[in-house]
Design a protein around this motif. Structure first.
Motif, PDB file in Angstrom:
ATOM      1  N   MET A   1     -43.061  10.263 -34.420  1.00  0.00           N
ATOM      2  CA  MET A   1     -43.759   9.377 -35.286  1.00  0.00           C
ATOM      3  C   MET A   1     -45.041   9.259 -34.878  1.00  0.00           C
ATOM      4  O   MET A   1     -45.408   8.772 -33.717  1.00  0.00           O
ATOM      5  CB  MET A   1     -42.959   7.932 -35.498  1.00  0.00           C
ATOM      6  CG  MET A   1     -43.539   7.292 -36.778  1.00  0.00           C
ATOM      7  SD  MET A   1     -42.086   6.128 -37.495  1.00  0.00           S
ATOM      8  CE  MET A   1     -42.032   6.720 -38.983  1.00  0.00           C
ATOM      9  N   SER A   2     -46.179   9.283 -35.757  1.00  0.00           N
ATOM     10  CA  SER A   2     -47.572   9.018 -35.300  1.00  0.00           C
ATOM     11  C   SER A   2     -47.828   7.718 -35.574  1.00  0.00           C
ATOM     12  O   SER A   2     -47.364   6.910 -36.065  1.00  0.00           O
ATOM     13  CB  SER A   2     -48.437  10.054 -36.175  1.00  0.00           C
ATOM     14  OG  SER A   2     -47.982  11.152 -36.295  1.00  0.00           O
ATOM     15  N   HIS A   4     -51.151   5.303 -36.144  1.00  0.00           N
ATOM     16  CA  HIS A   4     -52.692   5.466 -36.502  1.00  0.00           C
ATOM     17  C   HIS A   4     -53.344   4.209 -36.479  1.00  0.00           C
ATOM     18  O   HIS A   4     -54.474   4.178 -36.526  1.00  0.00           O
ATOM     19  CB  HIS A   4     -52.909   6.169 -37.841  1.00  0.00           C
ATOM     20  CG  HIS A   4     -52.617   7.487 -38.018  1.00  0.00           C
ATOM     21  ND1 HIS A   4     -53.387   8.254 -37.164  1.00  0.00           N
ATOM     22  CD2 HIS A   4     -51.929   8.132 -38.571  1.00  0.00           C
ATOM     23  CE1 HIS A   4     -53.201   9.437 -37.593  1.00  0.00           C
ATOM     24  NE2 HIS A   4     -52.066   9.570 -38.282  1.00  0.00           N
ATOM     25  N   ILE A  12     -43.651   0.501 -35.263  1.00  0.00           N
ATOM     26  CA  ILE A  12     -42.920   1.389 -34.861  1.00  0.00           C
ATOM     27  C   ILE A  12     -41.849   0.832 -34.000  1.00  0.00           C
ATOM     28  O   ILE A  12     -40.464   1.172 -33.935  1.00  0.00           O
ATOM     29  CB  ILE A  12     -43.613   2.720 -34.366  1.00  0.00           C
ATOM     30  CG1 ILE A  12     -44.392   3.295 -35.395  1.00  0.00           C
ATOM     31  CG2 ILE A  12     -42.593   3.837 -33.724  1.00  0.00           C
ATOM     32  CD1 ILE A  12     -45.554   4.331 -34.913  1.00  0.00           C
ATOM     33  N   PHE A  16     -39.144   0.386 -36.696  1.00  0.00           N
ATOM     34  CA  PHE A  16     -38.518   1.903 -36.948  1.00  0.00           C
ATOM     35  C   PHE A  16     -37.775   2.243 -35.860  1.00  0.00           C
ATOM     36  O   PHE A  16     -36.832   3.061 -36.179  1.00  0.00           O
ATOM     37  CB  PHE A  16     -39.779   2.825 -37.325  1.00  0.00           C
ATOM     38  CG  PHE A  16     -40.396   2.593 -38.572  1.00  0.00           C
ATOM     39  CD1 PHE A  16     -39.787   2.523 -39.750  1.00  0.00           C
ATOM     40  CD2 PHE A  16     -41.815   2.400 -38.494  1.00  0.00           C
ATOM     41  CE1 PHE A  16     -40.400   2.439 -41.025  1.00  0.00           C
ATOM     42  CE2 PHE A  16     -42.268   2.121 -39.712  1.00  0.00           C
ATOM     43  CZ  PHE A  16     -41.750   2.189 -41.089  1.00  0.00           C
ATOM     44  N   ALA A  26     -35.063  12.424 -32.795  1.00  0.00           N
ATOM     45  CA  ALA A  26     -36.053  11.614 -33.352  1.00  0.00           C
ATOM     46  C   ALA A  26     -36.941  11.244 -32.077  1.00  0.00           C
ATOM     47  O   ALA A  26     -38.347  10.939 -32.180  1.00  0.00           O
ATOM     48  CB  ALA A  26     -35.506  10.229 -33.504  1.00  0.00           C
ATOM     49  N   LEU A  29     -38.932   8.160 -31.318  1.00  0.00           N
ATOM     50  CA  LEU A  29     -40.142   7.974 -32.107  1.00  0.00           C
ATOM     51  C   LEU A  29     -41.587   7.799 -31.241  1.00  0.00           C
ATOM     52  O   LEU A  29     -42.323   7.371 -31.412  1.00  0.00           O
ATOM     53  CB  LEU A  29     -40.185   6.776 -32.874  1.00  0.00           C
ATOM     54  CG  LEU A  29     -38.734   7.097 -33.953  1.00  0.00           C
ATOM     55  CD1 LEU A  29     -38.739   5.590 -35.097  1.00  0.00           C
ATOM     56  CD2 LEU A  29     -38.832   8.180 -34.762  1.00  0.00           C
ATOM     57  N   ALA A  34     -40.559  15.451 -34.661  1.00  0.00           N
ATOM     58  CA  ALA A  34     -38.948  15.508 -34.368  1.00  0.00           C
ATOM     59  C   ALA A  34     -38.533  16.909 -33.963  1.00  0.00           C
ATOM     60  O   ALA A  34     -39.218  17.841 -34.502  1.00  0.00           O
ATOM     61  CB  ALA A  34     -38.413  14.932 -35.581  1.00  0.00           C
ATOM     62  N   THR A  48     -45.352  15.290 -39.034  1.00  0.00           N
ATOM     63  CA  THR A  48     -45.708  14.634 -40.368  1.00  0.00           C
ATOM     64  C   THR A  48     -46.782  14.030 -40.255  1.00  0.00           C
ATOM     65  O   THR A  48     -46.854  13.115 -39.317  1.00  0.00           O
ATOM     66  CB  THR A  48     -44.420  13.710 -40.946  1.00  0.00           C
ATOM     67  OG1 THR A  48     -43.437  14.372 -41.249  1.00  0.00           O
ATOM     68  CG2 THR A  48     -45.101  13.137 -42.362  1.00  0.00           C
ATOM     69  N   ASP A  49     -48.029  14.169 -41.009  1.00  0.00           N
ATOM     70  CA  ASP A  49     -49.057  13.379 -40.992  1.00  0.00           C
ATOM     71  C   ASP A  49     -49.661  13.010 -42.538  1.00  0.00           C
ATOM     72  O   ASP A  49     -49.477  13.767 -43.368  1.00  0.00           O
ATOM     73  CB  ASP A  49     -50.346  14.041 -40.311  1.00  0.00           C
ATOM     74  CG  ASP A  49     -50.335  13.955 -38.714  1.00  0.00           C
ATOM     75  OD1 ASP A  49     -50.452  12.899 -38.314  1.00  0.00           O
ATOM     76  OD2 ASP A  49     -50.121  15.036 -38.384  1.00  0.00           O
TER      77      ASP A  49
ATOM     78  N   LEU B 121     -33.161   7.980 -38.594  1.00  0.00           N
ATOM     79  CA  LEU B 121     -34.714   8.186 -38.797  1.00  0.00           C
ATOM     80  C   LEU B 121     -34.993   9.271 -37.740  1.00  0.00           C
ATOM     81  O   LEU B 121     -34.676   8.893 -36.419  1.00  0.00           O
ATOM     82  CB  LEU B 121     -35.543   6.952 -38.840  1.00  0.00           C
ATOM     83  CG  LEU B 121     -36.909   7.193 -38.793  1.00  0.00           C
ATOM     84  CD1 LEU B 121     -37.553   7.683 -40.149  1.00  0.00           C
ATOM     85  CD2 LEU B 121     -37.640   5.820 -38.669  1.00  0.00           C
ATOM     86  N   PHE B 122     -35.604  10.271 -37.950  1.00  0.00           N
ATOM     87  CA  PHE B 122     -36.152  11.282 -37.139  1.00  0.00           C
ATOM     88  C   PHE B 122     -37.549  11.285 -36.959  1.00  0.00           C
ATOM     89  O   PHE B 122     -38.123  11.666 -35.847  1.00  0.00           O
ATOM     90  CB  PHE B 122     -35.999  12.688 -37.696  1.00  0.00           C
ATOM     91  CG  PHE B 122     -34.667  13.137 -37.887  1.00  0.00           C
ATOM     92  CD1 PHE B 122     -33.451  12.569 -37.243  1.00  0.00           C
ATOM     93  CD2 PHE B 122     -34.111  14.190 -38.422  1.00  0.00           C
ATOM     94  CE1 PHE B 122     -32.102  12.913 -37.022  1.00  0.00           C
ATOM     95  CE2 PHE B 122     -32.693  14.885 -38.426  1.00  0.00           C
ATOM     96  CZ  PHE B 122     -31.707  14.121 -37.858  1.00  0.00           C
ATOM     97  N   GLY B 124     -42.074  10.580 -38.782  1.00  0.00           N
ATOM     98  CA  GLY B 124     -42.891  10.434 -39.700  1.00  0.00           C
ATOM     99  C   GLY B 124     -44.175  10.020 -39.565  1.00  0.00           C
ATOM    100  O   GLY B 124     -44.649  10.159 -38.513  1.00  0.00           O
ATOM    101  N   ASP B 125     -44.747   9.115 -40.285  1.00  0.00           N
ATOM    102  CA  ASP B 125     -46.151   8.613 -40.218  1.00  0.00           C
ATOM    103  C   ASP B 125     -46.049   7.259 -40.770  1.00  0.00           C
ATOM    104  O   ASP B 125     -45.665   7.171 -41.965  1.00  0.00           O
ATOM    105  CB  ASP B 125     -47.204   9.653 -40.701  1.00  0.00           C
ATOM    106  CG  ASP B 125     -48.484   9.331 -40.016  1.00  0.00           C
ATOM    107  OD1 ASP B 125     -48.722   8.491 -39.194  1.00  0.00           O
ATOM    108  OD2 ASP B 125     -49.508   9.993 -40.430  1.00  0.00           O
TER     109      ASP B 125
END
Lengths: 326, 326
Positions: A1-2, A4, A12, A16, A26, A29, A34, A48-49, B121-122, B124-125
């Motif tokens: 997971m990014s 930002h 997060i 998350f 994951a 994260l 992933a 994903t972005d 959850l794997f 995301g952003d």
């Protein structure tokens, strides 16, 4: 997971991460991507972005450039994990009043990049919004089973390396904001181009996979992302500011008064940051990487993190990286 | 690729389809999902849905309900393809001023649904936006190799079936908008709940995979989605309005003046719509599906599409499905 935004780190961590549980896909994260075990030949690496007008790009940026940057920023994660990208899904939320011609511009930008980097569109969703343009992309890459790199794996004694010039995107942003940098017109074009279209090097994916122990892309700034790597590995990373590779434009701007610390905290680099043992580091340098620092063990009272050093002295840095304005 | 607005159809056809090229994963972007061949045991089925405040849900909807609907709407695609969901990635763009407690609400909603349906959850952003809340989710499901259903595959002579009541979500929306439906308080709670939390039936995934030839979920309305299926297969689909299953609440509302045509064009059903041969249809009916129509070949001058019939006569319907207001 990014991640930002600075306060997004805690979102997060606290909100998350419990949703990811122990799912190996994951990676807790913490790793931008992933990883899904696929077949006996491949794992899938998934990044994903999301980008929002007014936050991640200017409201009046041409949409072909927005599309191209979205793809590159996302490819950057895939490449840094040693994976070869091959497809993507796309979500677009168009503001009311977006013209067909603007959508064509966006699609033209995607087409240029997907042809260049060998991807196809697999699917996604397209909706409308009352707000600013929102685009997000999930890229799928492949690596041999178990070979996807992680930011985890760096050990005391490893070398720290980057794949190219640091600060180009940040300088481009400064130029777009009208700041005086003292650079030539040609150099100004280069740095603005680096901001809009960060250089992505799929040719380095296999090299980094073969020779690095830990790897990630630099999005929040060299120092901030080295700090993330150090904390994840519970080590100290010492960056030698004098070894950080910079362009002629960057050196000109520093001559005109720009602080070198700004360059390593500015963000928008999208170079690969990796750690490797001595043999790995030699191979990476042969492939064009720059050795910029060292991984160290923690002594009793030092917390994990990255430090900036120059001429044998530690530089005190107030802000380690870029936070988006909101 | 999903299609949420009438004019988005042409955007997908003209602009996005060329980006998919011949990639088998994309299924020509007509099938709501992408399918990635994984290993000798599984293909991956991938569905992406985006929701924007003010368009796909009310600005003041509780965020736990928004999260839960996002997951269900997306699961609906995965189940309809005969796949078993197991993980997801998430993009959230939070408006400024979103509180930590609101984010907690959203995450609590995700947690309820992922525990119920067996997902993790794997990645995301998560970003910020100057606009309305934007959330999108990509769900990963698994099917045996080559067994992911498509909306393609329906043939003349096949039966058309649905997995449950039609119009519940639409009625819930009407109730939320304050429209008089004449239903009891308990029924009103049911239909509002159907709007916020459409019923998802993972237990039907294997059944539909084993017995249907073509399958999709109903998001734009029964008639509109049957029309999509008919056009994709170049056939005529005839729906018998009298056979469409409706709840007691729906029948009460029709008694109070609601047109039955509204129910089959309203959208937000998220039931499974599938076509099957006679034996398949019998098996599906045994599992609780309702047979509601027939697939027919095209004669010389009839275009492909879905028609609504009742009492041996064709009903002229002005609008086949729901378009989001923008």
């Amino acid at each position: 997971m990014s991640e930002h935004q600075h306060d997004e780190f805690s979102i997060i961590d606290q909100l998350f991460k419990p949703l990811a549980g122990l799912a190996k896909e994951a990676r807790g994260l913490i790793d931008d991507v992933a990883v899904i075990a696929a077949d006996s030949h491949h794992d899938l690496v998934i990044s994903t972005d999301a980008m929002v007008a007014g936050i991640h790009f200017f409201e009046n940026d041409p949409l072909d450039l927005v599309a191209r940057k979205l793809m590159r920023v996302n490819l950057s994660d895939i490449i840094a994990k040693g994976a070869i990208p091959y497809g993507y899904t796309l979500v677009t939320a168009w503001p009311r009043g977006t013209t067909y011609s603007e959508k064509q511009d966006f699609v033209r930008g995607l087409k240029i990049e997907q042809d260049r980097f060998g991807l196809d569109l697999f699917g996604g969703d397209t909706v409308s919004t009352y707000g600013p343009l929102h685009v997000s992309m999930t890229i799928f890459g492949r690596v041999p089973p178990g070979r996807a790199l992680s930011r985890l794996g760096a050990r005391p004694g490893d070398k720290l390396l980057v794949s190219g010039y640091i600060g180009q995107g940040y300088l481009g942003l400064k130029a777009l904001q009208g700041e005086f940098l003292g650079v030539t017109h040609a150099d100004e074009n280069d740095i603005i181009s680096a901001y809009h279209l960060p250089e992505i090097r799929p040719d380095l994916a296999v090299c980094v996979r073969d020779h690095a122990r830990a790897s990630m892309d630099i999005s929040d700034g060299l120092l901030a992302d080295a700090d993330h790597m150090a904390r994840a590995n519970k080590i100290m990373i010492r960056i030698d500011l004098n070894k950080v590779p910079t362009s002629l434009a960057a050196r000109t701007a520093m001559g005109a008064g720009l602080s070198p610390v700004e360059l390593v905290t500015g963000g928008d680099d999208y170079q690969i940051l990796c750690a490797a043992d001595d043999a790995g580091a030699r191979a990476l340098v042969m492939s064009g990487f720059y050795e910029i620092g060292t991984c160290l063990g923690l002594s009793d009272d030092t917390p994990a993190g990255a430090e900036l050093w120059a001429d044998g002295r530690r530089i005190d840095v107030a802000t380690k990286g870029y936070s988006h304005p909101l």
